[in-house]
Write a protein that holds these residues in place. Structure first.
Motif, short mmCIF file in Angstrom:
data_model
loop_
_atom_site.label_atom_id
_atom_site.label_comp_id
_atom_site.label_asym_id
_atom_site.label_seq_id
_atom_site.Cartn_x
_atom_site.Cartn_y
_atom_site.Cartn_z
N UNK A 118 1.11 -1.21 -0.13
CA UNK A 118 0.33 -0.08 -0.51
C UNK A 118 1.02 1.36 0.24
N UNK A 119 0.57 2.10 -0.72
CA UNK A 119 1.28 3.25 -0.99
C UNK A 119 2.33 3.45 -2.03
N UNK A 120 3.37 2.06 -2.28
CA UNK A 120 3.95 1.84 -2.96
C UNK A 120 4.08 2.81 -4.44
N UNK A 121 2.58 2.03 -5.29
CA UNK A 121 2.09 3.11 -6.61
C UNK A 121 2.22 4.94 -6.76
N UNK A 122 1.56 4.81 -5.67
CA UNK A 122 1.48 7.18 -5.60
C UNK A 122 2.53 6.88 -5.38
N UNK A 123 3.62 6.35 -4.00
CA UNK A 123 5.48 7.40 -4.49
C UNK A 123 6.08 7.07 -5.52
N UNK A 124 6.11 5.56 -6.02
CA UNK A 124 6.30 5.83 -7.07
C UNK A 124 6.39 6.45 -8.42
N UNK A 125 4.82 7.23 -9.23
CA UNK A 125 4.54 8.09 -9.31
C UNK A 125 5.34 9.33 -9.70
N UNK A 126 4.52 9.25 -7.73
CA UNK A 126 4.98 10.89 -7.61
C UNK A 126 6.73 10.78 -7.85
N UNK A 127 7.24 10.31 -7.63
CA UNK A 127 8.96 10.65 -7.16
C UNK A 127 8.72 10.30 -8.83
N UNK A 128 8.37 9.35 -10.38
CA UNK A 128 8.60 9.27 -11.68
C UNK A 128 7.68 10.89 -11.84
N UNK A 129 6.61 11.75 -11.55
CA UNK A 129 7.01 12.68 -12.23
C UNK A 129 7.64 14.47 -11.97
N UNK A 130 8.00 13.37 -10.99
CA UNK A 130 9.52 15.04 -10.21
C UNK A 130 10.67 14.55 -10.94
N UNK A 131 10.90 12.70 -11.91
CA UNK A 131 12.34 13.21 -12.42
C UNK A 131 13.25 12.81 -11.21
N UNK A 132 12.91 12.03 -10.09
CA UNK A 132 13.63 11.47 -9.17
C UNK A 132 13.82 10.13 -9.63
N UNK A 133 15.53 10.00 -9.93
CA UNK A 133 16.35 8.91 -10.24
C UNK A 133 15.59 7.98 -9.34
N UNK A 134 15.44 6.38 -9.64
CA UNK A 134 14.91 5.59 -8.99
C UNK A 134 14.97 3.76 -9.43
N UNK A 135 15.97 2.99 -9.24
CA UNK A 135 16.18 1.73 -9.61
C UNK A 135 14.71 0.64 -8.39
N UNK A 139 23.30 4.61 -11.58
CA UNK A 139 22.64 5.25 -12.20
C UNK A 139 22.97 6.60 -13.36
N UNK A 140 22.31 6.98 -14.59
CA UNK A 140 23.60 7.75 -15.64
C UNK A 140 23.88 8.99 -14.65
N UNK A 141 23.11 9.43 -13.96
CA UNK A 141 23.76 10.82 -13.15
C UNK A 141 24.20 10.30 -11.46
N UNK A 142 25.98 9.19 -11.20
CA UNK A 142 25.48 8.62 -9.95
C UNK A 142 25.74 9.92 -9.20
N UNK A 143 25.09 9.18 -7.51
CA UNK A 143 25.09 10.17 -6.56
C UNK A 143 26.99 10.09 -6.36
N UNK A 144 26.39 11.00 -5.75
CA UNK A 144 28.12 11.77 -5.59
C UNK A 144 28.32 11.10 -4.03
N UNK A 145 27.24 10.79 -3.21
CA UNK A 145 27.99 10.09 -2.27
C UNK A 145 26.72 9.03 -1.70
#
Length: 187
Positions: A54-71, A123-129
Motif C-alpha cells: 500500500x502506497x507504493x504506486x502513489x510514491x513511484x508515480x510521484x517520484x517519477x513525475x518529479x524526475x527522481x531517479x529510482x531503481x 545511475x545515469x548520474x551517480x550520486x556523489x555519495x
C-alpha cells in the motif's frame, strides 16, 4: 511463529544462500539445491500473485513525475523477479534499471552492501555519495545492507516482525511516507 522468525532471518538474501541456512538449521535430509528446486515449485504460483505494498504506486508515480531517479535492488533472482513483477510492468518502467541477486557484479547478497553499491554506480548520474541514496526496504537483511552501504534507509516491515534492525525510519505503510523528510518533493 518459529517458522516465520526463521524466514525473517533469511529475507533479502540470495535464495540459494537462504536455502542453505534453512537446510542446515532444520537438518533436512536433502541438499540445499534440492530444497531450492522443491520450494520453487510451490513459490511460482505465489510469486505470480504478488501485489504492491500500500502506497507504493502513489510514491513511484510521484517520484517519477518529479524526475527522481529510482531503481530496484532486489534479493530476488531474475527469474523470480520476472514472476513477481509480471503484472506491474507500468511501475517497473518508472525505474532507471533493476539489480537482481544473480547479477554478476553482486558478489555477496544482503546483508552485505554489494547490491546497493552496484545499483548506485549504475545511475545515469551517480550520486556523489552513498549518503545521497534512500533505500526503502521490507527485509532486515536489506536494512543491514543499506546501512553497511552508508545509505539512508526506511523500513516498512511485515507487522509480524518482532525485532527490527535500526533503520533511519520505520513505517507501518508506505502510505505514511513523507518524501520531504528526505529532501524530496512533497506529495
Amino acid at each position: 511463529k518459529q517458522w516465520y522468525q526463521r524466514r525473517v532471518r533469511v529475507m533479502g538474501m540470495k535464495y540459494h544462500k537462504s536455502m542453505e541456512i534453512v537446510q542446515q538449521e532444520l537438518d533436512i535430509a536433502i541438499t540445499a539445491e534440492e530444497l531450492v528446486t522443491e520450494s520453487m515449485k510451490n513459490l511460482k504460483d505465489l510469486f505470480m500473485k504478488c501485489g504492491t505494498m500500500p502506497g507504493a504506486e502513489r510514491l513511484i508515480h510521484h517520484l517519477s513525475k518529479h524526475d527522481i531517479p529510482m531503481c530496484i535492488a532486489t534479493g530476488s533472482s531474475s527469474a523470480d523477479f520476472e514472476l513477481k513483477t509480471h503484472s506491474h510492468k507500468d511501475l517497473i518502467s518508472s525505474m532507471e534499471f533493476t539489480v537482481r541477486s544473480d547479477d554478476p557484479e553482486v558478489k555477496l547478497g544482503k546483508p552485505n552492501p554489494d547490491i546497493f553499491l552496484v545499483a548506485m554506480s549504475r545511475f545515469k548520474s551517480p550520486p556523489a555519495s552513498s549518503k545521497n541514496c534512500l533505500v526503502l526496504e521490507d527485509a532486515p537483511n536489506g536494512i543491514k545492507a543499506a546501512l553497511a552501504a552508508e545509505m539512508m534507509c526506511v523500513m516498512v516491515p511485515d507487522p509480524r516482525m518482532e525485532s527490527l534492525p535500526p533503520a533511519h525510519l520505520v513505517l507501518k505503510s508506505l502510505e505514511d511516507f513523507c518524501p520531504e523528510s528526505f529532501g524530496l518533493p512533497p506529495f
